[in-house]
Scaffold this active site. Structure first.
Site, PDB file in Angstrom:
ATOM      1  N   MET A  30      13.814  19.503   6.602  1.00 47.67           N
ATOM      2  CA  MET A  30      12.585  20.080   7.174  1.00 47.67           C
ATOM      3  C   MET A  30      12.232  19.373   8.489  1.00 47.67           C
ATOM      4  O   MET A  30      11.091  19.490   8.962  1.00 47.67           O
ATOM      5  CB  MET A  30      11.435  19.966   6.178  1.00 47.67           C
ATOM      6  CG  MET A  30      11.691  20.787   4.907  1.00 47.67           C
ATOM      7  SD  MET A  30      10.189  21.275   4.051  1.00 47.67           S
ATOM      8  CE  MET A  30       9.399  19.707   3.747  1.00 47.67           C
ATOM      9  N   HIS A  34      14.359  10.959  10.415  1.00 51.45           N
ATOM     10  CA  HIS A  34      14.308   9.491  10.334  1.00 51.45           C
ATOM     11  C   HIS A  34      15.686   9.025   9.883  1.00 51.45           C
ATOM     12  O   HIS A  34      16.625   9.835   9.752  1.00 51.45           O
ATOM     13  CB  HIS A  34      13.187   9.050   9.377  1.00 51.45           C
ATOM     14  CG  HIS A  34      13.197   9.751   8.054  1.00 51.45           C
ATOM     15  ND1 HIS A  34      14.217   9.620   7.141  1.00 51.45           N
ATOM     16  CD2 HIS A  34      12.318  10.622   7.486  1.00 51.45           C
ATOM     17  CE1 HIS A  34      13.966  10.348   6.075  1.00 51.45           C
ATOM     18  NE2 HIS A  34      12.811  10.987   6.260  1.00 51.45           N
ATOM     19  N   HIS A  37      17.527  10.999   7.116  1.00 55.09           N
ATOM     20  CA  HIS A  37      18.232  12.208   7.569  1.00 55.09           C
ATOM     21  C   HIS A  37      19.511  11.814   8.302  1.00 55.09           C
ATOM     22  O   HIS A  37      20.557  12.445   8.141  1.00 55.09           O
ATOM     23  CB  HIS A  37      17.353  13.023   8.524  1.00 55.09           C
ATOM     24  CG  HIS A  37      16.082  13.547   7.914  1.00 55.09           C
ATOM     25  ND1 HIS A  37      14.842  13.064   8.229  1.00 55.09           N
ATOM     26  CD2 HIS A  37      15.867  14.532   7.002  1.00 55.09           C
ATOM     27  CE1 HIS A  37      13.916  13.732   7.566  1.00 55.09           C
ATOM     28  NE2 HIS A  37      14.505  14.621   6.805  1.00 55.09           N
ATOM     29  N   GLY A 147      19.574  13.933  -0.315  1.00 51.70           N
ATOM     30  CA  GLY A 147      19.181  12.545  -0.544  1.00 51.70           C
ATOM     31  C   GLY A 147      18.773  12.320  -1.997  1.00 51.70           C
ATOM     32  O   GLY A 147      18.060  13.125  -2.585  1.00 51.70           O
ATOM     33  N   SER A 186       9.297  11.595   6.026  1.00 46.54           N
ATOM     34  CA  SER A 186       8.553  12.160   7.156  1.00 46.54           C
ATOM     35  C   SER A 186       7.054  11.976   6.925  1.00 46.54           C
ATOM     36  O   SER A 186       6.280  11.857   7.869  1.00 46.54           O
ATOM     37  CB  SER A 186       8.888  13.644   7.315  1.00 46.54           C
ATOM     38  OG  SER A 186      10.288  13.823   7.368  1.00 46.54           O
TER      39      SER A 186
HETATM   40  P1  AMP Z   1      13.252  16.653   4.056  1.00 41.80           P
HETATM   41  O1  AMP Z   1      13.419  16.887   5.527  1.00 41.80           O
HETATM   42  O2  AMP Z   1      12.213  15.630   3.727  1.00 41.80           O
HETATM   43  O3  AMP Z   1      13.137  17.929   3.270  1.00 41.80           O
HETATM   44  O4  AMP Z   1      14.604  15.986   3.566  1.00 41.80           O
HETATM   45  C1  AMP Z   1      15.852  16.547   3.893  1.00 41.80           C
HETATM   46  C2  AMP Z   1      16.911  15.807   3.126  1.00 41.80           C
HETATM   47  O5  AMP Z   1      16.841  14.428   3.475  1.00 41.80           O
HETATM   48  C3  AMP Z   1      16.744  15.888   1.615  1.00 41.80           C
HETATM   49  O6  AMP Z   1      18.015  16.013   1.001  1.00 41.80           O
HETATM   50  C4  AMP Z   1      16.123  14.570   1.274  1.00 41.80           C
HETATM   51  O7  AMP Z   1      16.409  14.128  -0.035  1.00 41.80           O
HETATM   52  C5  AMP Z   1      16.787  13.667   2.299  1.00 41.80           C
HETATM   53  N1  AMP Z   1      15.999  12.464   2.497  1.00 41.80           N
HETATM   54  C6  AMP Z   1      14.671  12.377   2.769  1.00 41.80           C
HETATM   55  N2  AMP Z   1      14.290  11.078   2.829  1.00 41.80           N
HETATM   56  C7  AMP Z   1      15.406  10.350   2.593  1.00 41.80           C
HETATM   57  C8  AMP Z   1      15.668   8.952   2.510  1.00 41.80           C
HETATM   58  N3  AMP Z   1      14.725   8.038   2.690  1.00 41.80           N
HETATM   59  N4  AMP Z   1      16.929   8.565   2.235  1.00 41.80           N
HETATM   60  C9  AMP Z   1      17.923   9.474   2.047  1.00 41.80           C
HETATM   61  N5  AMP Z   1      17.729  10.805   2.111  1.00 41.80           N
HETATM   62  C10 AMP Z   1      16.493  11.234   2.386  1.00 41.80           C
END
Ligand code: AMP
Length: 305
Positions: A30, A34, A37, A147, A186
């Site tokens: 999304m 950071h 990602h 993640g 995020s």
């Molecule tokens: P998001 O953009 O928050 O929907 O996350 C996108 C992907 O990044 C998802 O597969 C999350 O599990 C992964 N993710 C988010 N935070 C972390 C983190 N701290 N460490 C590893 N993967 C992450």
């Protein structure tokens, strides 16, 4: 790196690549990138000929009172990061491209999508499962990198890919943490300085679960209580849940049953305006305990660049 906004354009691009014999790695996100990602992008880069990152703040997975409107967005900054990580294509569709009509079809993964976060975010995992199924249908045969920080999401995605025979291998990647242990998110951007400091309590809770398990604790109820205890000294942290479950299917241990096999310790807490989640996996093998708490940001940055 090319930026693609249309579904048909992405399909054509990936089909052509696959016809030439290349493998595809997909990293669904999304945005507001950071180091968490970035580590997914690096793992995908190592394991695929072509890496596509999707960037879509999915309205279906936000409740009416949640932070859809204020969710951090930085498409140009994200594109720079993705390009620096060697991503080939950034797929960033508009909501109208993904949902041109109201969705009459939704995907729910019964059981796995209940409990934990679903209790506080009703409908959230149906929103996640639906958009991930669409992304898998759009991208086609690939490896998809997720993640481990979002443990329930990972379990839901694995199960839907398997139940629906989707041609996607779901790969779990380690949680990336700041050097003080706070998991990258995020939503950490919502935290003020005192809240940011207090938020490390989630990691300390997980660490205390590791210490208890290593000291011989095999009772799930007591392990949970010890984890809750480690969160209690932080007035800025309001725990939503602390749960000790079987990692494979997120099922609970029966009363009197001892911890065994792969165990998930999952925490959700409110810290100021942010709702944060974190978890760890414990693997019990006889008297030894292996704990997977993920990796620090420094380790990610040093490894691949
Ligand atoms: P998001 O953009 O928050 O929907 O996350 C996108 C992907 O990044 C998802 O597969 C999350 O599990 C992964 N993710 C988010 N935070 C972390 C983190 N701290 N460490 C590893 N993967 C992450």
């Amino acid at each position: 790196m090319i930026r693609i906004a249309r579904i048909e354009a992405l399909r054509r691009y990936l089909d052509e690549h696959r016809r030439a014999g290349g493998s595809v790695g997909l990293v669904p996100t999304m945005g507001a990138f950071h180091a968490g990602h970035r580590s997914l992008m690096r793992i995908a880069r190592e394991r695929s000929n072509l890496v596509v990152v999707s960037l879509f703040v999915n309205p279906l997975q936000f409740g009416p009172a949640e932070d859809l409107a204020s969710y951090p967005r930085d498409p140009d900054g994200d594109a720079m990061i993705a390009e620096a990580e060697g991503v080939d294509a950034l797929f960033a569709p508009d909501p109208e491209e993904m949902y041109p009509r109201p969705m009459l079809t939704t995907v729910t993964v019964a059981g796995l999508g209940q409990g934990l976060c679903e209790a506080v975010r009703p409908g959230h995992f149906a929103g996640v499962a639906t958009v991930v199924t669409k992304l898998f249908a759009i991208v086609g045969p690939c490896r998809a990198f997720f993640g481990g920080k979002d443990a329930q999401q990972l379990a839901v995605v694995r199960r839907l890919a398997s139940d629906l025979d989707l041609p996607v291998e779901v790969v779990s990647c380690p949680t990336v943490r700041h050097s003080d242990g706070l998991a990258m998110s995020s939503r950490n951007a919502y935290l003020g300085p005192a809240e940011r400091q207090a938020a490390t309590a989630l990691f300390r809770g997980l660490e205390s679960a590791v210490s208890s398990a290593r000291a011989g604790e095999r009772n799930p109820v007591r392990l949970r209580e010890q984890t809750v205890g480690a969160l209690a000294d932080q007035p800025l942290v309001t725990p939503e849940y602390v749960q000790v479950l079987r990692a494979e299917d997120l099922s609970a241990f029966a009363p009197g049953e001892a911890l065994d096999g792969e165990v998930l310790v999952a925490i959700a807490a409110r810290v100021g305006p942010a709702r944060l989640i974190d978890n760890l996996t414990l693997r019990f093998e006889g008297r030894s305990v292996h704990a997977d708490l993920g990796v620090r940001e420094e380790e990610v940055t040093c490894s691949a660049r």
